[in-house]
Design a protein around this motif. Sequence first.
Motif, PDB file in Angstrom:
ATOM      1  N   ALA A 281      16.164  70.167  29.466  1.00  0.00           N
ATOM      2  CA  ALA A 281      15.047  70.450  28.567  1.00  0.00           C
ATOM      3  C   ALA A 281      15.558  70.638  27.145  1.00  0.00           C
ATOM      4  CB  ALA A 281      14.303  71.706  29.023  1.00  0.00           C
ATOM      5  N   ALA A 282      14.841  70.055  26.196  1.00  0.00           N
ATOM      6  CA  ALA A 282      15.215  70.177  24.786  1.00  0.00           C
ATOM      7  C   ALA A 282      13.972  70.030  23.935  1.00  0.00           C
ATOM      8  CB  ALA A 282      16.236  69.108  24.404  1.00  0.00           C
ATOM      9  N   ALA A 283      14.017  70.628  22.762  1.00  0.00           N
ATOM     10  CA  ALA A 283      12.927  70.477  21.807  1.00  0.00           C
ATOM     11  C   ALA A 283      12.911  69.048  21.269  1.00  0.00           C
ATOM     12  CB  ALA A 283      13.092  71.471  20.659  1.00  0.00           C
ATOM     13  N   PRO A 284      11.788  68.604  20.716  1.00  0.00           N
ATOM     14  CA  PRO A 284      11.724  67.238  20.184  1.00  0.00           C
ATOM     15  C   PRO A 284      12.759  67.003  19.082  1.00  0.00           C
ATOM     16  CG  PRO A 284       9.525  68.199  20.353  1.00  0.00           C
ATOM     17  CD  PRO A 284      10.494  69.309  20.614  1.00  0.00           C
ATOM     18  N   ASN A 285      13.326  65.811  19.097  1.00  0.00           N
ATOM     19  CA  ASN A 285      14.211  65.344  18.023  1.00  0.00           C
ATOM     20  C   ASN A 285      15.502  66.143  17.867  1.00  0.00           C
ATOM     21  OD1 ASN A 285      12.229  63.363  17.239  1.00  0.00           O
ATOM     22  ND2 ASN A 285      11.129  64.990  16.158  1.00  0.00           N
ATOM     23  N   VAL A 286      16.005  66.724  18.974  1.00  0.00           N
ATOM     24  CA  VAL A 286      17.295  67.412  18.898  1.00  0.00           C
ATOM     25  C   VAL A 286      18.358  66.710  19.756  1.00  0.00           C
ATOM     26  CG1 VAL A 286      16.215  69.630  18.421  1.00  0.00           C
ATOM     27  CG2 VAL A 286      16.768  69.018  20.778  1.00  0.00           C
ATOM     28  N   GLY A 287      18.013  65.559  20.335  1.00  0.00           N
ATOM     29  CA  GLY A 287      19.007  64.777  21.057  1.00  0.00           C
ATOM     30  C   GLY A 287      19.077  64.998  22.550  1.00  0.00           C
ATOM     31  N   GLY A 288      18.034  65.565  23.150  1.00  0.00           N
ATOM     32  CA  GLY A 288      18.048  65.782  24.596  1.00  0.00           C
ATOM     33  C   GLY A 288      18.228  64.494  25.383  1.00  0.00           C
TER      34      GLY A 288
ATOM     35  N   VAL B 111      18.210  57.886  35.936  1.00  0.00           N
ATOM     36  CA  VAL B 111      17.952  58.639  34.712  1.00  0.00           C
ATOM     37  C   VAL B 111      16.500  58.405  34.312  1.00  0.00           C
ATOM     38  CG1 VAL B 111      18.507  58.911  32.263  1.00  0.00           C
ATOM     39  CG2 VAL B 111      20.340  58.492  33.916  1.00  0.00           C
ATOM     40  N   VAL B 112      15.774  59.478  34.070  1.00  0.00           N
ATOM     41  CA  VAL B 112      14.378  59.383  33.633  1.00  0.00           C
ATOM     42  C   VAL B 112      14.303  59.932  32.204  1.00  0.00           C
ATOM     43  CG1 VAL B 112      11.980  60.004  34.085  1.00  0.00           C
ATOM     44  CG2 VAL B 112      13.574  59.703  36.001  1.00  0.00           C
ATOM     45  N   ASP B 113      13.988  59.063  31.279  1.00  0.00           N
ATOM     46  CA  ASP B 113      13.957  59.410  29.857  1.00  0.00           C
ATOM     47  C   ASP B 113      12.583  59.022  29.289  1.00  0.00           C
ATOM     48  OD1 ASP B 113      14.441  59.867  27.184  1.00  0.00           O
ATOM     49  OD2 ASP B 113      15.792  58.162  26.915  1.00  0.00           O
ATOM     50  N   ARG B 114      11.613  59.876  29.324  1.00  0.00           N
ATOM     51  CA  ARG B 114      11.698  61.299  29.464  1.00  0.00           C
ATOM     52  C   ARG B 114      10.396  61.829  30.043  1.00  0.00           C
ATOM     53  NH1 ARG B 114      10.591  59.755  24.285  1.00  0.00           N
ATOM     54  NH2 ARG B 114       8.717  60.657  23.377  1.00  0.00           N
ATOM     55  N   LEU B 115      10.416  63.106  30.455  1.00  0.00           N
ATOM     56  CA  LEU B 115       9.197  63.843  30.755  1.00  0.00           C
ATOM     57  C   LEU B 115       8.768  64.542  29.470  1.00  0.00           C
ATOM     58  CD1 LEU B 115      10.252  65.535  34.123  1.00  0.00           C
ATOM     59  CD2 LEU B 115       9.390  63.229  33.750  1.00  0.00           C
ATOM     60  N   GLN B 116       7.483  64.599  29.234  1.00  0.00           N
ATOM     61  CA  GLN B 116       7.007  65.151  27.965  1.00  0.00           C
ATOM     62  C   GLN B 116       5.938  66.196  28.204  1.00  0.00           C
ATOM     63  OE1 GLN B 116       6.348  62.468  24.513  1.00  0.00           O
ATOM     64  NE2 GLN B 116       4.235  63.193  24.549  1.00  0.00           N
ATOM     65  N   ALA B 117       6.130  67.388  27.611  1.00  0.00           N
ATOM     66  CA  ALA B 117       5.169  68.474  27.796  1.00  0.00           C
ATOM     67  C   ALA B 117       3.823  68.153  27.163  1.00  0.00           C
ATOM     68  CB  ALA B 117       5.728  69.773  27.216  1.00  0.00           C
ATOM     69  N   ALA B 118       3.843  67.580  25.977  1.00  0.00           N
ATOM     70  CA  ALA B 118       2.592  67.253  25.286  1.00  0.00           C
ATOM     71  C   ALA B 118       1.911  66.087  25.992  1.00  0.00           C
ATOM     72  CB  ALA B 118       2.871  66.896  23.834  1.00  0.00           C
ATOM     73  N   PRO B 119       0.650  66.215  26.359  1.00  0.00           N
ATOM     74  CA  PRO B 119      -0.033  65.117  27.056  1.00  0.00           C
ATOM     75  C   PRO B 119      -0.196  63.898  26.157  1.00  0.00           C
ATOM     76  CG  PRO B 119      -1.590  66.843  26.449  1.00  0.00           C
ATOM     77  CD  PRO B 119      -0.232  67.379  26.134  1.00  0.00           C
ATOM     78  N   SER B 120      -0.039  62.732  26.753  1.00  0.00           N
ATOM     79  CA  SER B 120      -0.208  61.476  26.034  1.00  0.00           C
ATOM     80  C   SER B 120      -0.836  60.464  26.977  1.00  0.00           C
ATOM     81  CB  SER B 120       1.140  60.952  25.525  1.00  0.00           C
ATOM     82  OG  SER B 120       0.999  59.648  24.987  1.00  0.00           O
ATOM     83  N   ALA B 121      -1.904  59.832  26.535  1.00  0.00           N
ATOM     84  CA  ALA B 121      -2.603  58.858  27.375  1.00  0.00           C
ATOM     85  C   ALA B 121      -1.721  57.672  27.720  1.00  0.00           C
ATOM     86  CB  ALA B 121      -3.869  58.385  26.665  1.00  0.00           C
ATOM     87  N   ARG B 122      -0.748  57.344  26.860  1.00  0.00           N
ATOM     88  CA  ARG B 122       0.085  56.173  27.116  1.00  0.00           C
ATOM     89  C   ARG B 122       1.375  56.492  27.875  1.00  0.00           C
ATOM     90  NH1 ARG B 122       4.391  55.434  23.736  1.00  0.00           N
ATOM     91  NH2 ARG B 122       4.647  56.900  22.021  1.00  0.00           N
TER      92      ARG B 122
ATOM     93  N   ALA C 229      16.613  63.945  34.708  1.00  0.00           N
ATOM     94  CA  ALA C 229      15.418  63.749  33.877  1.00  0.00           C
ATOM     95  C   ALA C 229      15.527  64.593  32.624  1.00  0.00           C
ATOM     96  CB  ALA C 229      14.155  64.109  34.638  1.00  0.00           C
ATOM     97  N   THR C 230      15.287  63.989  31.476  1.00  0.00           N
ATOM     98  CA  THR C 230      15.241  64.741  30.226  1.00  0.00           C
ATOM     99  C   THR C 230      13.791  65.148  29.969  1.00  0.00           C
ATOM    100  OG1 THR C 230      14.985  62.746  28.885  1.00  0.00           O
ATOM    101  CG2 THR C 230      17.224  63.520  29.299  1.00  0.00           C
ATOM    102  N   PHE C 231      13.620  66.374  29.496  1.00  0.00           N
ATOM    103  CA  PHE C 231      12.293  66.951  29.328  1.00  0.00           C
ATOM    104  C   PHE C 231      12.105  67.349  27.877  1.00  0.00           C
ATOM    105  CE2 PHE C 231       9.725  71.005  29.494  1.00  0.00           C
ATOM    106  CZ  PHE C 231       8.498  70.368  29.615  1.00  0.00           C
ATOM    107  N   CYS C 232      11.107  66.779  27.224  1.00  0.00           N
ATOM    108  CA  CYS C 232      10.807  67.101  25.843  1.00  0.00           C
ATOM    109  C   CYS C 232       9.853  68.296  25.832  1.00  0.00           C
ATOM    110  CB  CYS C 232      10.172  65.902  25.151  1.00  0.00           C
ATOM    111  SG  CYS C 232       9.839  66.137  23.405  1.00  0.00           S
ATOM    112  N   ALA C 233      10.415  69.474  25.539  1.00  0.00           N
ATOM    113  CA  ALA C 233       9.646  70.707  25.591  1.00  0.00           C
ATOM    114  C   ALA C 233       9.090  71.047  24.218  1.00  0.00           C
ATOM    115  CB  ALA C 233      10.526  71.851  26.087  1.00  0.00           C
ATOM    116  N   PRO C 234       7.992  71.787  24.153  1.00  0.00           N
ATOM    117  CA  PRO C 234       7.449  72.176  22.851  1.00  0.00           C
ATOM    118  C   PRO C 234       8.377  73.164  22.169  1.00  0.00           C
ATOM    119  CG  PRO C 234       6.265  73.273  24.617  1.00  0.00           C
ATOM    120  CD  PRO C 234       7.170  72.279  25.276  1.00  0.00           C
ATOM    121  N   ARG C 235       8.390  73.129  20.862  1.00  0.00           N
ATOM    122  CA  ARG C 235       9.216  74.084  20.099  1.00  0.00           C
ATOM    123  C   ARG C 235       8.655  75.486  20.229  1.00  0.00           C
ATOM    124  NH1 ARG C 235      12.974  71.903  16.732  1.00  0.00           N
ATOM    125  NH2 ARG C 235      12.832  69.662  16.287  1.00  0.00           N
TER     126      ARG C 235
END
Length: 205
Positions: A58-65, A160-171, A199-205
């Motif tokens: 898990a990592a915040a957006p744009n920090v290289g997770g 490798v799963v790049d990525r799971l994202q906390a913020a919902p996105s229709a696409r 799996a890398t997870f894009c978590a909210p800041r």
Amino acid sequence: MNSQDNPGRDSAPRRLATLGDAIGAVLTSGQAAGPLFGLSGLDAATGGLPSGRLTLVAAAPNVGGSLLGLAAARQTALVDGHKVLYAASGPNQADIMRRILAAETGGDYPRLKQGRLTQHEQQLAQQLAQAPLLIDDGSDLTAEAIAETAPHMQGLALVVVDRLQAAPSARLPLSGDRLPDASQVLASLARTLHVPVLATFCAPR
């Protein structure tokens, strides 16, 4: 109260392993180490990626997770020569190739993204074409699709799963409230195939 009131009363007790059993299993298993991240400090701390387990970074957006997933894929496919399934939810196959090329050459990713490759980078790209790294991308990439594809890949060593994202996105099917079910599917895939799933997870800041 009779046994019907307490069905488990007359059942055989669960078998418990002693510490000696566990030590013996470890010493005699001869199990090879799982895939590595390819980052010495992280590999020393973790011992690599455990087979049959889902590992979530898990990592915040744009920090290289996502770079941790990419590093593990490069180590497994390019260095160790083992097959990797890279499921790209968000980045596409061109993005993945540019990132790998930049990591291999120390090149400038923004320049590579503009399609300006040096002669050395072009030659290396041709060599990398033979690497056992297969990419699945697209906005319709679901955990179920990954689980359906992976069993058909003989000799698969890492997913490798790049990525799971906390913020919902229709696409992006691997986002928002769909993540709990997706995580269960990926964990089941790891257990069934006895391969590591990272799996890398894009978590909210």
